[in-house]
Design a protein around this motif. Structure first.
Motif, PDB file in Angstrom:
ATOM      1  N   GLU A 463     -52.531  26.607 -25.143  1.00  0.00           N
ATOM      2  CA  GLU A 463     -52.927  27.604 -26.143  1.00  0.00           C
ATOM      3  C   GLU A 463     -53.979  27.048 -27.094  1.00  0.00           C
ATOM      4  N   LYS A 464     -53.849  25.772 -27.417  1.00  0.00           N
ATOM      5  CA  LYS A 464     -54.837  25.131 -28.287  1.00  0.00           C
ATOM      6  C   LYS A 464     -56.216  25.106 -27.622  1.00  0.00           C
ATOM      7  N   ALA A 467     -57.674  28.664 -27.431  1.00  0.00           N
ATOM      8  CA  ALA A 467     -58.164  29.101 -28.747  1.00  0.00           C
ATOM      9  C   ALA A 467     -59.522  28.484 -29.051  1.00  0.00           C
ATOM     10  N   ARG A 476     -60.678  34.340 -22.531  1.00  0.00           N
ATOM     11  CA  ARG A 476     -59.398  33.811 -22.086  1.00  0.00           C
ATOM     12  C   ARG A 476     -59.285  33.843 -20.556  1.00  0.00           C
ATOM     13  N   CYS A 505     -48.327  31.283 -16.789  1.00  0.00           N
ATOM     14  CA  CYS A 505     -49.697  31.785 -16.619  1.00  0.00           C
ATOM     15  C   CYS A 505     -49.685  33.191 -16.035  1.00  0.00           C
ATOM     16  N   ARG A 508     -48.755  35.734 -18.645  1.00  0.00           N
ATOM     17  CA  ARG A 508     -49.778  35.875 -19.694  1.00  0.00           C
ATOM     18  C   ARG A 508     -51.125  36.336 -19.151  1.00  0.00           C
TER      19      ARG A 508
END
Length: 822
Positions: A463-464, A467, A476, A505, A508
């Motif tokens: 996630e880091k 972002a 994304r 994954c 998401r």
């Protein structure tokens, strides 16, 4: 004009461009064979009159008269030292002509040279030339840029980078596709779109070469994947010779009638190319005045590309196979070859993996004693030329990644970006600059991400990274997650974590990548572990995997998994693989090739570096020089030609294979001479020229190369050659064939002059071959040519036909032996 203002301008109305410039200048007195740029500087009022007429007809934007304004084209007229001065002055002429009533786009066009890896012009030299031109055009007051009539995607990339590194004005990029839907260099519309829009083009499209009907097909192909507006600038149909004058077969009213279909297909920017004038633009404007361009729909797909093919990732798409053999870790042979900068070995490895099913070629060159940045750049170019697949640059060195992505003629992948703060930001910035997809490696500053640590920690690092990527403009869905597959010895907990990451994954909507081949590292029976874990991972939603493409069982499992999961429509890929012994399933089985067969293979694979060794090895085991020529070299190049005809090979492969065959001939020549043998029957004598007034010769040069490599005796007279000089040379050399090229509608009439003069001079037995972007079979018939060649291999086929002692053609009648338009 800002990029945002450009986008806003296209949301509600069609942007109407201008029409043809060269023909309008010729009608107003510009002679053939001069630099249009220099002539307009001497006659600025003529250019302003033309552009004012276009604006009055409805053009919202005009192009500066700088199509041939780069230093390489100006050099042909001794004007390269004035490049900046000429471009700035021409931009000002256009600005003064239209004022604030229309936009002015600075026109950038081909250099006439092939850019590496397909030619000798260094990529950064091309970038520098276009940047020089862009700076001068900005100084002249342009509102934006158009990069047009591009036949080479790599050259289009160089121009786009040159502009982007100069200013922040909007840039449109327009490729030229033939009736087969590909550029001269083999790029298809989708690969061009994916490459250019990811690199920062503000609009992408096509111009020239075809009429509006064929162009609508190209636009329709691009539209579902487009994140930028699309441009179409078609010709007014095809050129015809009427009473000695070149005309186009589509009138203004008919041309305008086709424009709504282009808008329906997805075009938001329209104009006219060859054969059009203000009347055509007026018809275009009238037919589209009430139309609104189709909206740009936000895309959620992930796509990467090479110059000739696109690969899309997704849960509903076939599993994407990465080939990871080009990695020196644990491979001392490859390590030493990389230290020696042996790119032939890299090319062979890329070709082998592509042949066995890899969709992406991963390239890692990190090893002691290897200049990683220089060698990674060279390896990417070599792999591209060798197999034409998209690549992943596998490195943690930011400079190495930047150099490789800069020259890759497609949209590449960065493998990988870790969660270490400084490295993460630097790599994301590089990926964003060159439009690359990234692989997220969940390793951070603490070293987490190895076999220790759990799923939650890995997800936090992912996630880091995502972002950070989004901060730099990377979507994304353009992030692949490395799900950390380790060797079987790592234990069940590590494998469970990998499966949990794949599952995360899938939930998401993020693409996942697994190094399946890591699992069985150093094991004697890899297929059992790899195939089983692959099935487990695919069941969780895996979208991409590194597998050992040399392992038949594992590769076949991929096809079976896709078929069973419904990711292979009608099981077409699966059936194609196993439908015959010649299919892909059988192709992975290899047998030891004889020395003579390796000579054949060198030509077909384009292994110029390995040809000399292959020839000597064949001679050492008793093969005769004549036999190698007749039974290996000639059949091999004929197979290459067949592959080109079937669109399995494209121009870069054709040239590389032809160069390889020529190398073979040169190695064998001393042995043939010693035996008093020539290298096969010498072909016919061909006098080749671009006709008077035409300064374009890239296509003619390719034809000369191919004819030479097929053992024809070629006398290349160059470009802008008068009819009298062509006939004089034909007489002097005793030519069997005269081959004529023309790229401009204003110069194609010169072909008929040459043919008529030859008949008056009594050259009744000479055959005439014609070709060029504006020429077709119908035109060849009209002017009494013996045949038409649509491309370089078509020219070879036609020359071979003419060499078979066929009786001469009566030019007054239609010739039944015409080559078909390829």
């Amino acid at each position: 004009m800002t990029k945002e203002a450009f986008r806003q301008r296209l949301r509600d109305t069609v942007l109407v461009l201008d029409g043809a410039t060269g023909t309008e200048l010729a009608l107003r007195g510009m002679p053939a064979g001069v630099s249009p740029e220099a002539w307009v500087l001497d006659h600025p009022d003529v250019m302003q009159e033309i552009q004012q007429a276009y604006v009055a007809a409805g053009s919202d934007a005009v192009y500066s008269c700088t199509f041939g304004g780069n230093r390489f084209k100006l050099q042909e007229f001794g004007l390269e030292a004035r490049t900046a001065e000429i471009n700035t002055a021409l931009a000002r002429i256009s600005r003064q002509a239209v004022g604030d009533r229309a936009l002015v786009f600075g026109d950038l066009a081909p250099t006439g040279l092939f850019v590496e890896p397909f030619g000798d012009l260094p990529f950064d030299a091309a970038v520098a030339a276009y940047a020089e031109q862009a700076r001068a055009l900005v100084a002249g007051g342009v509102d934006g840029f158009v990069i047009e009539t591009m036949m080479d995607l790599q050259e289009a990339r160089a121009a786009l980078i040159g502009v982007r590194e100069t200013c922040d004005l909007p840039v449109m990029v327009s490729m030229t596709f033939g009736t087969d839907g590909r550029t001269l260099n083999g790029s298809d519309p989708l690969s061009a779109l994916i490459t250019l829009q990811s690199l920062g083009a503000d609009a992408v499209g096509c111009n020239c070469s075809t009429g509006p009907q064929d162009m609508a097909k190209v636009i329709a192909t691009m539209k579902p994947y487009a994140t930028v507006p699309l441009l179409a600038k078609p010709n007014a149909g095809m050129p015809r010779l009427v009473n000695g004058v070149t005309t186009f077969d589509m009138a203004a009213k008919e041309f305008g009638g086709h424009m709504p279909r282009l808008v329906e297909a997805g075009a938001a920017i329209l104009g006219g190319c060859c054969g059009t004038n203000p009347d055509y633009i007026q018809a275009l404007k009238h037919s589209t005045a009430d139309l609104t361009p189709l909206a740009i729909v936000p895309q959620r797909y992930t796509a990467v590309s090479s110059y000739r093919e696109t690969v899309c990732f997704g849960n509903d798409l076939p599993l994407t196979v990465f080939g990871g053999k080009i990695n020196p870790s644990g491979n001392p042979t490859l390590t030493q070859r990389l230290r020696n900068a042996d790119m032939a070995w890299v090319r062979k490895m890329a070709q082998e993996q592509a042949r066995h099913g890899a969709a992406i070629i991963d390239i890692n060159v990190h090893a002691a004693g290897v200049d990683e940045a220089a060698i990674l750049r060279a390896a990417v170019l070599s792999a591209t030329k060798g197999c034409g697949k998209p690549v992943a640059v596998d490195t943690v060195d930011v400079d190495a990644a930047a150099q490789a992505l800069r020259v890759f003629p497609g949209r590449g992948i960065v493998n990988s970006v870790c969660a270490k703060q400084d490295a993460m930001e630097a790599m994301c910035a590089v990926a964003a600059r060159y439009g690359a997809v990234i692989v997220c490696m969940p390793v951070d500053d603490s070293g987490g991400g190895g076999t220790g640590g759990g799923t939650a920690e890995a997800i936090a690092r992912i996630e880091k990274i995502i972002a950070c990527a989004e901060h730099y403009g990377i979507a994304r869905h353009d992030c692949l997650v490395d799900c950390l597959v380790f060797t079987a010895a790592a234990g069940p907990a590590a494998h469970r974590r990998s499966l949990e990451l794949i599952d995360w994954c899938a939930r998401r909507g993020v693409n996942s990548l697994a190094g399946i081949s890591n699992l069985s590292y150093a094991l004697q029976t890899p297929q059992w572990f790899d195939g089983t874990f692959l099935s487990m991972a695919a069941g969780r939603g895996l979208t991409a995997a590194f597998i050992d493409t040399a392992c038949d069982a594992t590769v076949n499992s991929v096809y079976a998994l896709d078929a069973l999961a419904g990711r292979d429509a009608r099981m077409a890929r699966y059936i194609a693989r196993f439908s015959s012994q010649g299919g892909a399933g059988a192709a992975v089985k290899t047998t030891t090739r004889t020395a003579a067969e390796r000579v054949f293979d060198a030509v077909v694979s384009g292994d110029e570096e390995g040809m000399e060794q292959a020839i000597h090895q064949a001679l050492d085991v008793g093969e005769l020089p004549r036999t190698l020529v007749d039974d290996r070299l000639i059949p091999a190049i004929n197979l290459v030609g067949d592959k080109f005809d079937r669109k399995e090979y494209f121009l870069p492969q054709l040239i590389t294979c032809a160069d390889t065959m020529r190398k073979g001939f040169s190695v064998l020549q001393p042995f043939l001479d010693a035996a008093s043998e020539a290298p096969g029957r010498k072909g016919a004598k061909v006098v080749l020229a671009t006709v008077q007034g035409d300064i374009h010769d890239i296509g003619k040069n390719i034809v000369a190369l191919m004819l030479n490599n097929y053992n024809f005796d070629v006398i290349d007279l160059g470009k802008d050659v008068a009819a009298e000089d062509i006939i004089r040379a034909a007489k002097h050399h005793g030519a069997d064939i005269i081959a004529l090229s023309a790229l401009m509608t204003t110069t194609m009439v010169e072909m008929k002059k040459v043919i008529d003069l030859a008949r008056r001079e009594g050259l009744e037995r000479v055959r005439f071959m014609v070709g060029g972007a504006v020429v077709d079979q119908h035109y060849a018939d009209e002017i009494g040519a013996s045949g038409y060649a649509g491309d370089a291999i078509g020219a070879v086929r036609l020359a071979q036909q003419f060499s078979e002692n066929v009786p001469p053609v009566d030019s007054s009648a239609k010739d039944d032996s015409h080559a078909q338009d390829t």
